[in-house]
Design a protein around this motif. Structure first.
Motif, PDB file in Angstrom:
ATOM      1  N   ALA A  15      21.075   0.576   7.026  1.00  0.00           N
ATOM      2  CA  ALA A  15      22.129  -0.432   7.186  1.00  0.00           C
ATOM      3  C   ALA A  15      23.494   0.177   6.948  1.00  0.00           C
ATOM      4  O   ALA A  15      23.611   1.298   6.454  1.00  0.00           O
ATOM      5  CB  ALA A  15      21.915  -1.545   6.159  1.00  0.00           C
ATOM      6  N   TYR A  60      26.368   0.379   4.519  1.00  0.00           N
ATOM      7  CA  TYR A  60      26.346   0.263   3.063  1.00  0.00           C
ATOM      8  C   TYR A  60      27.780   0.251   2.575  1.00  0.00           C
ATOM      9  O   TYR A  60      28.551   1.178   2.855  1.00  0.00           O
ATOM     10  CB  TYR A  60      25.552   1.436   2.477  1.00  0.00           C
ATOM     11  CG  TYR A  60      25.423   1.401   0.972  1.00  0.00           C
ATOM     12  CD1 TYR A  60      25.280   0.194   0.283  1.00  0.00           C
ATOM     13  CD2 TYR A  60      25.437   2.586   0.229  1.00  0.00           C
ATOM     14  CE1 TYR A  60      25.153   0.165  -1.097  1.00  0.00           C
ATOM     15  CE2 TYR A  60      25.306   2.566  -1.156  1.00  0.00           C
ATOM     16  CZ  TYR A  60      25.175   1.349  -1.808  1.00  0.00           C
ATOM     17  OH  TYR A  60      25.052   1.318  -3.175  1.00  0.00           O
ATOM     18  N   GLU A  66      23.519  -1.541  14.320  1.00  0.00           N
ATOM     19  CA  GLU A  66      23.631  -2.831  13.626  1.00  0.00           C
ATOM     20  C   GLU A  66      22.867  -3.897  14.394  1.00  0.00           C
ATOM     21  O   GLU A  66      22.959  -3.963  15.625  1.00  0.00           O
ATOM     22  CB  GLU A  66      25.084  -3.320  13.589  1.00  0.00           C
ATOM     23  CG  GLU A  66      26.035  -2.539  12.753  1.00  0.00           C
ATOM     24  CD  GLU A  66      27.438  -3.161  12.827  1.00  0.00           C
ATOM     25  OE1 GLU A  66      27.582  -4.367  13.107  1.00  0.00           O
ATOM     26  OE2 GLU A  66      28.399  -2.408  12.606  1.00  0.00           O
ATOM     27  N   SER A 125      21.167  -8.104  12.924  1.00  0.00           N
ATOM     28  CA  SER A 125      21.195  -8.912  11.704  1.00  0.00           C
ATOM     29  C   SER A 125      19.778  -9.209  11.238  1.00  0.00           C
ATOM     30  O   SER A 125      18.864  -9.364  12.053  1.00  0.00           O
ATOM     31  CB  SER A 125      21.949 -10.218  11.945  1.00  0.00           C
ATOM     32  OG  SER A 125      21.253 -11.023  12.853  1.00  0.00           O
ATOM     33  N   GLN A 144      24.310  -5.925   6.945  1.00  0.00           N
ATOM     34  CA  GLN A 144      24.591  -4.781   6.144  1.00  0.00           C
ATOM     35  C   GLN A 144      23.511  -4.683   5.072  1.00  0.00           C
ATOM     36  O   GLN A 144      22.580  -5.487   5.060  1.00  0.00           O
ATOM     37  CB  GLN A 144      25.993  -4.927   5.515  1.00  0.00           C
ATOM     38  CG  GLN A 144      26.126  -6.182   4.643  1.00  0.00           C
ATOM     39  CD  GLN A 144      27.485  -6.263   3.953  1.00  0.00           C
ATOM     40  OE1 GLN A 144      28.116  -5.287   3.619  1.00  0.00           O
ATOM     41  NE2 GLN A 144      27.947  -7.477   3.726  1.00  0.00           N
ATOM     42  N   TRP A 145      23.667  -3.738   4.136  1.00  0.00           N
ATOM     43  CA  TRP A 145      22.629  -3.596   3.112  1.00  0.00           C
ATOM     44  C   TRP A 145      22.610  -4.804   2.165  1.00  0.00           C
ATOM     45  O   TRP A 145      21.628  -5.506   2.054  1.00  0.00           O
ATOM     46  CB  TRP A 145      22.830  -2.284   2.333  1.00  0.00           C
ATOM     47  CG  TRP A 145      22.041  -2.260   1.072  1.00  0.00           C
ATOM     48  CD1 TRP A 145      22.517  -2.335  -0.195  1.00  0.00           C
ATOM     49  CD2 TRP A 145      20.610  -2.217   0.955  1.00  0.00           C
ATOM     50  NE1 TRP A 145      21.493  -2.335  -1.097  1.00  0.00           N
ATOM     51  CE2 TRP A 145      20.303  -2.266  -0.410  1.00  0.00           C
ATOM     52  CE3 TRP A 145      19.559  -2.155   1.873  1.00  0.00           C
ATOM     53  CZ2 TRP A 145      18.996  -2.242  -0.898  1.00  0.00           C
ATOM     54  CZ3 TRP A 145      18.252  -2.126   1.394  1.00  0.00           C
ATOM     55  CH2 TRP A 145      17.980  -2.172   0.034  1.00  0.00           C
ATOM     56  N   ARG A 146      23.721  -5.058   1.478  1.00  0.00           N
ATOM     57  CA  ARG A 146      23.748  -6.134   0.482  1.00  0.00           C
ATOM     58  C   ARG A 146      24.745  -7.191   0.927  1.00  0.00           C
ATOM     59  O   ARG A 146      25.889  -6.856   1.249  1.00  0.00           O
ATOM     60  CB  ARG A 146      24.129  -5.557  -0.889  1.00  0.00           C
ATOM     61  CG  ARG A 146      23.959  -6.514  -2.047  1.00  0.00           C
ATOM     62  CD  ARG A 146      24.355  -5.853  -3.363  1.00  0.00           C
ATOM     63  NE  ARG A 146      23.325  -5.051  -3.976  1.00  0.00           N
ATOM     64  CZ  ARG A 146      22.350  -5.529  -4.768  1.00  0.00           C
ATOM     65  NH1 ARG A 146      22.257  -6.824  -5.022  1.00  0.00           N
ATOM     66  NH2 ARG A 146      21.465  -4.706  -5.304  1.00  0.00           N
ATOM     67  N   GLN A 147      24.330  -8.434   0.945  1.00  0.00           N
ATOM     68  CA  GLN A 147      25.193  -9.514   1.426  1.00  0.00           C
ATOM     69  C   GLN A 147      26.418  -9.646   0.519  1.00  0.00           C
ATOM     70  O   GLN A 147      26.290  -9.745  -0.706  1.00  0.00           O
ATOM     71  CB  GLN A 147      24.398 -10.831   1.445  1.00  0.00           C
ATOM     72  CG  GLN A 147      25.152 -11.975   2.079  1.00  0.00           C
ATOM     73  CD  GLN A 147      24.268 -13.188   2.332  1.00  0.00           C
ATOM     74  OE1 GLN A 147      23.134 -13.258   1.862  1.00  0.00           O
ATOM     75  NE2 GLN A 147      24.809 -14.156   3.062  1.00  0.00           N
ATOM     76  N   ALA A 172      21.999 -10.135   5.312  1.00  0.00           N
ATOM     77  CA  ALA A 172      21.932  -8.696   5.015  1.00  0.00           C
ATOM     78  C   ALA A 172      20.496  -8.371   4.630  1.00  0.00           C
ATOM     79  O   ALA A 172      19.625  -9.243   4.647  1.00  0.00           O
ATOM     80  CB  ALA A 172      22.894  -8.374   3.891  1.00  0.00           C
TER      81      ALA A 172
END
Ligand code: GAL
Length: 692
Positions: free
Chosen positions: A25, A27, A319, A321, A358-361, A372
């Motif tokens: 993702a 990061y 990318e 989702s 992405q990695w962490r929402q 994420a």
């Protein structure tokens, strides 16, 4: 494409030294306190993440003021990731200029066609043609590349981010200067330029290059060639930025492959990726599904086209989702199984890495409601468990890393010039949707169980395809008309549609009757277009219904068959669908918009001379999307259930890599994907090896 891709792909390897599919993702650790970073790496390992894109929006952190640099936090993140066995696709961090830069130099901000400045506060507020922006961006790139050149975590460079997502069209004075330079290079003399732009129309003749402007808001319809050239120029201006960053990266780290994330998806049309593809070492794409009918087909179409842009070599899904996005009117969460299905559909079409935004929402910022890999709920969540499961699935698919999509017999030709130009203002209709028409043909073929390659016009050799479908091929230069004629005479079967062959590369109409450049090849002549009002339809005598467009067609010779006629409307009893048989092949013309069902009904007749039919068993046609990847040892058969019911797929052989074998063979639940590995038959050669 301008030259073949070098193709250097950053494959991760497992502890066994064998290459894997990439998984990861974007990061953004700068959004989180230091203590979260270690948890991130631990969770990444749990999920099987082996690559992340880092520092995409980190400029303000790396260079807090014009004179100060702070790399320590990034050093630490790079070290942590490396210790965790995770590779870094390091961004050049130039996507979003920091406030100190835009305050000191507001002249780097983009300007709209109406003269409004796009102010800082969001992202990508820079002009691709600003020398000041370029200087600062390249300074940053050099600093980053020098600092991390030897860092063991570095596996690839990620230039900027989604170039052109928000800043494709800039009408500033910098843009005007660069546009004039671009035009001088293209046309050399003012006379040639005036001719190309047709400036004797409406007294637009230019007597000096300095008089030329981007198509800023005008009193009426701006010059169409000015519009087309500005689109070409804008795509080139961003590509130049990519190349400028690339040059520095290649100088400092020649062994590290460079990419930038394309956006091959509905609604994004400003960047001519067929022209950009040779500027990267491996093609990367971002794709987000938009809720609505046939969104799965749209994903397949875009992934397929991305494969075409990558010359059918593996590409990187940079990318997508895990669940909802934040930018549609209503942002739907993905349903059960959708996360895996979407990911595997990309893999089927050649993605050798599957990454997310992405990695962490995020807890703050404009994208805090965007899903994420680690959601707001934390790792104790269904979503994170799905993410971990997907990691396992991709691990099981490691054997297919490096394999290529098997060529289809049918190609759909996709062309940015035609897309741009066919949708211009002051045309017979403003309702034409180039992307939709191409996608409809793709869906119709899938409904019949027929695989197609979606290929860019630029640089593609058509000869290997039995059938080439070129919907709305509006811009046809003389050389393309010759290529298509050669293709047909050599045994190819061309199918094209309304509003094709109409203009040359300068957007000048080919005279003597439409479809101009393709008139002789198609053996028809059209004196007048008959666009239809929104909602109006016409009946054809083959039970189909047309919308959007009709043509007043005369058939020119006896070698032309009329496959369908209009039954209603202004052109009732005139031909609606024709086919000319010539040389070893044929050239067919569909003069109206038939939609997916109408095309699916007509296609068997259109495909007849080529002998192309479905290679799926009868009961799977339309229900299953089948894609094959292969290398010299194995074929990887991807079967995607396109329906809402469970589908049995009996009689399959091979090792099941993904999917549940039942007593009677494989059963595919709705929306799910199975992958089987079979030995490659002796006579099958992957297509790039075949091409030499
Ligand atoms: C992309 C972008 C990401 C994120 C994502 C959200 O356009 O590259 O940074 O904004 O969309 O869907």
């Amino acid at each position: 494409m301008t030259s073949p891709l070098t193709h250097r792909f950053p494959y991760p390897t497992g502890s066994d030294g064998i290459r894997r599919l990439g998984y990861g993702a974007d990061y953004n650790p700068e959004q989180w306190p230091r203590e979260v970073w270690e948890e991130d790496v631990r969770l990444m390992r749990e999920a099987g993440v082996n690559v992340v894109s880092l520092a995409i929006f980190s400029w303000a952190r790396i260079q807090p003021t014009a004179e100060t640099w702070d790399f320590e936090w990034l050093d630490e993140v790079m070290d942590l990731l490396h210790a965790g066995g995770i590779g870094v696709d390091l961004a050049t961090a130039t996507a979003s200029p920091p406030p100190w830069l835009t305050t000191a130099h507001p002249e780097i901000l983009p300007v709209t066609a109406t003269g409004e400045t796009l102010w800082p506060g969001a992202r990508q507020h820079w002009r691709p043609t600003s020398p000041i922006f370029r200087e600062h961006a390249l300074h940053l790139v050099r600093k980053l590349a020098t600092r991390y050149a030897d860092h063991p975590a570095l596996v690839a460079w990620h230039v900027s981010n989604e170039l052109g997502c928000h800043n494709i069209y800039d009408y500033s004075d910098d843009a005007a200067l660069a546009f004039r330079e671009w035009l001088r290079r293209r046309y050399t003399t003012l006379d040639a330029f005036n001719h190309a732009w047709g400036t004797d129309f409406w007294s637009q003749r230019y007597s000096d290059w300095d008089q030329i402007l981007p198509p800023r808001l005008a009193a009426s319809h701006p010059n169409p060639t000015q519009q087309l050239d500005f689109k070409r120029f804008s795509s080139d201006a961003l590509k130049n930025h990519l190349l400028a960053e690339r040059e520095i990266l290649s100088e400092i780290t020649p062994a590290v492959p460079v990419t930038t994330n394309f956006m091959v998806m509905s609604g994004i049309k400003g960047m001519d990726y067929a022209d950009w593809a040779s500027s990267v070492d491996f093609v990367s794409n971002d794709h987000y599904t938009v809720s609505g009918p046939r969104s799965r087909d749209e994903l397949s179409f875009c992934a397929n086209l991305t494969s075409g842009l990558a010359s059918h070599r593996p590409w990187f899904l940079m990318e997508h989702s895990t669940s909802a996005v934040n930018w549609q009117t209503v942002n739907l969460a993905k349903g059960p199984g959708e996360l895996v299905r979407d990911s595997l559909l990309h893999v089927a079409h050649g993605a050798d890495a599957v990454c997310f935004f992405q990695w962490r929402q995020s807890a703050a910022g404009a994208e805090k409601y965007h899903s994420a890999m680690v959601p707001h709920a934390g790792p104790d969540s269904e979503l994170f468990r799905d993410v971990v499961a997907l990691g396992r699935t991709l691990e099981a698919l490691a054997p297919l890393a490096g394999s290529q999509r098997e060529a289809a017999r049918v190609a759909i030709l996709f062309d940015w010039d035609s897309w741009w130009s066919s949708e211009h203002d002051s045309h017979p209709t403003s309702l034409l949707d180039y992307h939709r028409e191409a996608l409809d043909w793709y869906s119709a073929l899938m409904d019949l169980g027929i695989r197609a390659d979606v290929i860019p016009k630029l640089g593609t050799d058509l000869a290997s395809y039995d059938v080439v479908i070129a919907p709305v091929l509006h811009v046809v230069a003389e050389s393309l008309a010759k290529d298509l004629t050669r293709y047909v005479e050599g045994g190819g079967h061309l199918v094209t549609t309304y509003f094709s062959g109409i203009v040359d590369e300068n957007d000048h109409v080919w005279l003597g009757g439409y479809p101009g450049a393709l008139r002789d090849l198609l053996g028809i002549r059209i004196e007048e277009f008959g666009p239809l009002l929104d909602g109006d339809t016409v009946d054809l005598d083959n039970a189909a219904t047309g919308s959007l467009w009709t043509d007043r067609i005369s058939v020119a010779g006896t070698d032309v068959e009329v496959l369908a006629r209009y039954r209603s409307g202004t052109y009732a009893s005139r031909p609606a669908v024709t086919r000319r048989t010539t040389g070893q092949g044929s050239a067919a013309y569909v003069s109206t918009r038939l939609g997916v069902d109408g095309l699916a009904a007509l296609l068997p007749q259109l495909l007849l001379p080529s002998g192309v039919t479905s290679d799926l068993p009868e009961q799977s046609r339309g229900v299953i999307e089948q894609v094959v990847r292969c290398d010299s040892e194995s074929r990887y058969l991807f079967l995607v259930n396109r329906s809402d019911v469970s589908v049995p797929v009996p009689g399959l052989t091979g090792q099941v890599l993904v999917g549940l074998p039942g007593a009677e063979g494989l059963v595919l639940p709705p929306g799910e994907v199975a992958v089987l590995q079979q030995p490659t038959p002796q006579d099958t050669v992957p297509r790039t090896e075949r091409a030499g």
